[in-house]
Design an enzyme around this catalytic site. Structure first.
Site, PDB file in Angstrom:
ATOM      1  N   HIS A  75     -20.317 -22.750  66.290  1.00 48.34           N
ATOM      2  CA  HIS A  75     -21.912 -23.420  66.581  1.00 48.34           C
ATOM      3  C   HIS A  75     -23.147 -22.223  66.271  1.00 48.34           C
ATOM      4  CE1 HIS A  75     -23.861 -27.068  68.146  1.00 48.34           C
ATOM      5  NE2 HIS A  75     -25.042 -26.528  69.257  1.00 48.34           N
ATOM      6  N   CYS A  96     -24.270 -28.429  62.440  1.00 52.71           N
ATOM      7  CA  CYS A  96     -25.456 -28.262  63.433  1.00 52.71           C
ATOM      8  C   CYS A  96     -25.840 -26.207  62.894  1.00 52.71           C
ATOM      9  CB  CYS A  96     -24.368 -27.237  64.692  1.00 52.71           C
ATOM     10  SG  CYS A  96     -22.884 -26.377  64.089  1.00 52.71           S
TER      11      CYS A  96
END
Length: 241
Positions: free
Chosen positions: A176, A101
């Protein structure tokens, strides 16, 4: 969220502006740009240290227990993004590489807005954009998966930093990365999260505003406030190095 199946797994990147800067330069972005920590969302003295303009912001946050459920709900309420071609409002990269990510946030940062004008011709990133922009999202995602040059550049920096990287790229991590960019087509602010069906249009910005604007900082502030704990959040700006 149902168990995802991935063809490819990467070592997750540390939230470290030096690492992100090294990677973005190796991919072909001019050394006139780089990443820098943003140490406050509201202290004008600390914000004044950030060189302007800011081309993009990358936010890393801890994944709450219901993160997967929230992603499923958001995707269920929005149709899959189907954009392609040079007239896209923003260039969106759907995440299909596990634990990458940070890479997708970085790619969103430099593929959009005025930052893309700082990509060197013939570079890895220039070639990925040339190949990917004409394609629909799934085929575009496969351009990244199939790039040996991208994988090599990523691997060269992935184990750098102060934290200990997982030995197994398939291990789950509880953080994330997402990105905020300003469209060079419309001037609207977009949230770019590769886990979602597509980009989120957050509405128009003033023509003179860069991404480190009150509008974007308020969005991030609300995200931090809505989390059970603000521990684990960090923010980086893509700006003049």
């Amino acid at each position: 969220m149902g168990q995802k199946t991935y063809r490819k797994h990467f070592i997750p990147l540390e939230s470290n502006p030096d690492i992100f800067t090294e990677l973005v330069h190796s991919l072909g972005v001019s050394e006139s740009l780089g990443f820098q920590d943003v140490l406050s969302l509201d202290d004008p003295d600390l914000l004044a240290f950030i060189p302007r303009p800011v081309f993009a912001l990358i936010l890393v946050f801890p994944c709450a227990d219901d993160y997967d459920q929230r992603v499923d709900e958001e995707n269920a309420n929005s149709p899959p993004y189907d954009g392609s071609g040079p007239n896209e409002e923003v260039v969106f990269w759907k995440q299909t590489i596990h634990n990458a990510c940070g890479l997708y946030a970085l790619l969103h940062a430099v593929s959009n807005g005025d930052a893309k004008d700082h990509i060197n011709s013939g570079s890895i990133l220039s070639n990925l954009l040339d190949a990917g922009i004409p394609l629909k999202p799934f085929e575009r995602a496969m351009v990244l998966e199939d790039s040996k040059q991208l994988a090599s550049a990523y691997e060269s920096v992935a184990r750098k930093g102060d934290s200990i990287a997982p030995e197994n790229p398939e291990d789950e991590v509880n953080f994330h990365y997402i990105c905020f960019v300003k469209s060079s087509k419309t001037g609207n602010l977009f949230q770019m999260n590769g886990d979602l069906n597509g980009p989120i249009d957050l509405g128009p910005m003033k023509a003179e505003d860069d991404v480190l604007s009150e509008k974007c900082l308020q969005v991030i502030h609300n995200m931090v406030k809505d989390n059970d704990s603000n521990i684990g959040f960090s923010l980086m700006a893509l700006t003049s190095s």
